[in-house]
Design a protein around this motif. Sequence first.
Motif, short mmCIF file in Angstrom:
data_model
loop_
_atom_site.label_atom_id
_atom_site.label_comp_id
_atom_site.label_asym_id
_atom_site.label_seq_id
_atom_site.Cartn_x
_atom_site.Cartn_y
_atom_site.Cartn_z
N UNK A 97 2.26 -1.12 6.77
CA UNK A 97 2.04 0.29 6.46
C UNK A 97 1.56 0.99 7.72
N UNK A 98 1.94 2.25 7.87
CA UNK A 98 1.38 3.06 8.95
C UNK A 98 -0.09 3.35 8.63
N UNK A 99 -0.94 3.18 9.62
CA UNK A 99 -2.37 3.45 9.40
C UNK A 99 -2.60 4.86 8.87
N UNK A 100 -1.83 5.82 9.37
CA UNK A 100 -2.01 7.20 8.93
C UNK A 100 -1.59 7.40 7.48
N UNK A 101 -0.85 6.41 6.93
CA UNK A 101 -0.42 6.50 5.53
C UNK A 101 -1.10 5.43 4.68
N UNK A 102 -2.27 4.98 5.12
CA UNK A 102 -2.99 3.94 4.38
C UNK A 102 -3.30 4.44 2.96
N UNK A 103 -2.99 3.64 1.93
CA UNK A 103 -3.24 4.10 0.56
C UNK A 103 -4.71 4.45 0.33
N UNK A 104 -4.97 5.53 -0.38
CA UNK A 104 -6.36 5.92 -0.63
C UNK A 104 -7.08 4.97 -1.58
N UNK A 105 -6.33 4.26 -2.41
CA UNK A 105 -6.92 3.34 -3.38
C UNK A 105 -6.84 1.91 -2.82
N UNK A 106 -7.96 1.24 -2.59
CA UNK A 106 -7.93 -0.14 -2.09
C UNK A 106 -7.10 -1.09 -2.96
N UNK A 107 -7.03 -0.81 -4.27
CA UNK A 107 -6.24 -1.66 -5.16
C UNK A 107 -4.77 -1.68 -4.76
N UNK A 108 -4.26 -0.54 -4.29
CA UNK A 108 -2.86 -0.48 -3.86
C UNK A 108 -2.63 -1.39 -2.66
N UNK A 109 -3.59 -1.43 -1.74
CA UNK A 109 -3.47 -2.33 -0.59
C UNK A 109 -3.47 -3.79 -1.04
N UNK A 110 -4.37 -4.12 -1.95
CA UNK A 110 -4.44 -5.50 -2.43
C UNK A 110 -3.13 -5.91 -3.07
N UNK A 111 -2.51 -5.03 -3.84
CA UNK A 111 -1.21 -5.34 -4.45
C UNK A 111 -0.16 -5.58 -3.38
N UNK A 112 -0.16 -4.79 -2.32
CA UNK A 112 0.80 -4.98 -1.23
C UNK A 112 0.57 -6.33 -0.54
N UNK A 113 -0.69 -6.66 -0.31
CA UNK A 113 -0.98 -7.95 0.32
C UNK A 113 -0.57 -9.11 -0.57
N UNK A 114 -0.88 -9.01 -1.85
CA UNK A 114 -0.49 -10.09 -2.77
C UNK A 114 1.02 -10.29 -2.78
N UNK A 115 1.75 -9.18 -2.80
CA UNK A 115 3.21 -9.26 -2.79
C UNK A 115 3.70 -9.92 -1.49
N UNK A 116 3.12 -9.53 -0.37
CA UNK A 116 3.55 -10.06 0.93
C UNK A 116 3.27 -11.55 1.05
#
Length: 339
Positions: free
Chosen positions: A295-314
Amino acid sequence: MSQVFLCGYYGYGNTGDEALLATLLEQLPPHVAPVVLSGNARATADRYGVAACDRRQWQKVLRTLQQSQAFIWGGGSLIQDVTSWRSPLYYLGLMTLAQRFGCRTIAWAQGIGPLRSPLYRWWTRKLLRRCLAVTVRDSGSAALLRQWGIPHQQGADPVWLMSARPGLPPKAKAPIAVCLRPHRHLTSDRWQRLKMALRRWQEEMGVPLLLLPFQLQQDLPLAEELYGALLPDQTQLISCEDPREMKGILAATAGAIAMRLHALIMAASVGCRCFALSYDPKVRYLMADTGMAGVELEALPPDPTALIHQWQHTFCAPVPDYQGYLQSAGVHRAVLNLL
């Protein structure tokens, strides 16, 4: 033996640039004797067993250039004026002197640009046209050189082929490496979101994390602050300045979340899944060229849960096949035979 002057951002403790140097030294033909331009000549000579020249000692630099038969811009984003206008002035000046002294010159594994200054664009084109060979490491640089009409070859970053030294002993559950750096795009708000997401990921999924600062002077304070925010029994921080050892450490992980370009390349080259936090065009090019998640840092999701879902998927997805990039990186080795 012919003497070759290796010019790059070496000797400053940046593991990415040290990885480029280590790879270049591994790939040089046996009949050449390298002299490395370095910010810490003694440390460079001790680590790699080669002659080194302090980049601040101009008389010695000029004497070494005059005694050399070849000169190499040794990888990385040397020719860009976004972070500093002085940096391209230094490297363009050295290449100009090398060509005037009759050295055969090679621009090796370069990431060209961004170049905002018309003077620097003109100067770079002029020097590259006089090079014995030009290789670039990303599609953006290749597109720029095509626009300029500069003959070149494109290959994956040469660090894909750097050798590794044994790293971490195997554990029951391999950690995810985290490699972050200070940057204006890593604002206080985004930093808090990242810390919160990583901590919650540990609490909810039991994910062990390994913090790896790639440039100690810049990255270590950030890593230490992150270490204090995470679960101590699931977090480890390792400082390592030898790039081959760093690659060995990454080989023992389950993957990497990284801002640093060469952290991503080293991890991918040893078969790890990667998630990029892009702050720079060179990371964006890597993501585009390889299909790497991120993800582009400037487009980092505002909700930490969204990041965790992306990491889990990756990190639950199949390991990508990067064999083609390992083969592509051989382009840079091949041109060194012209020496």
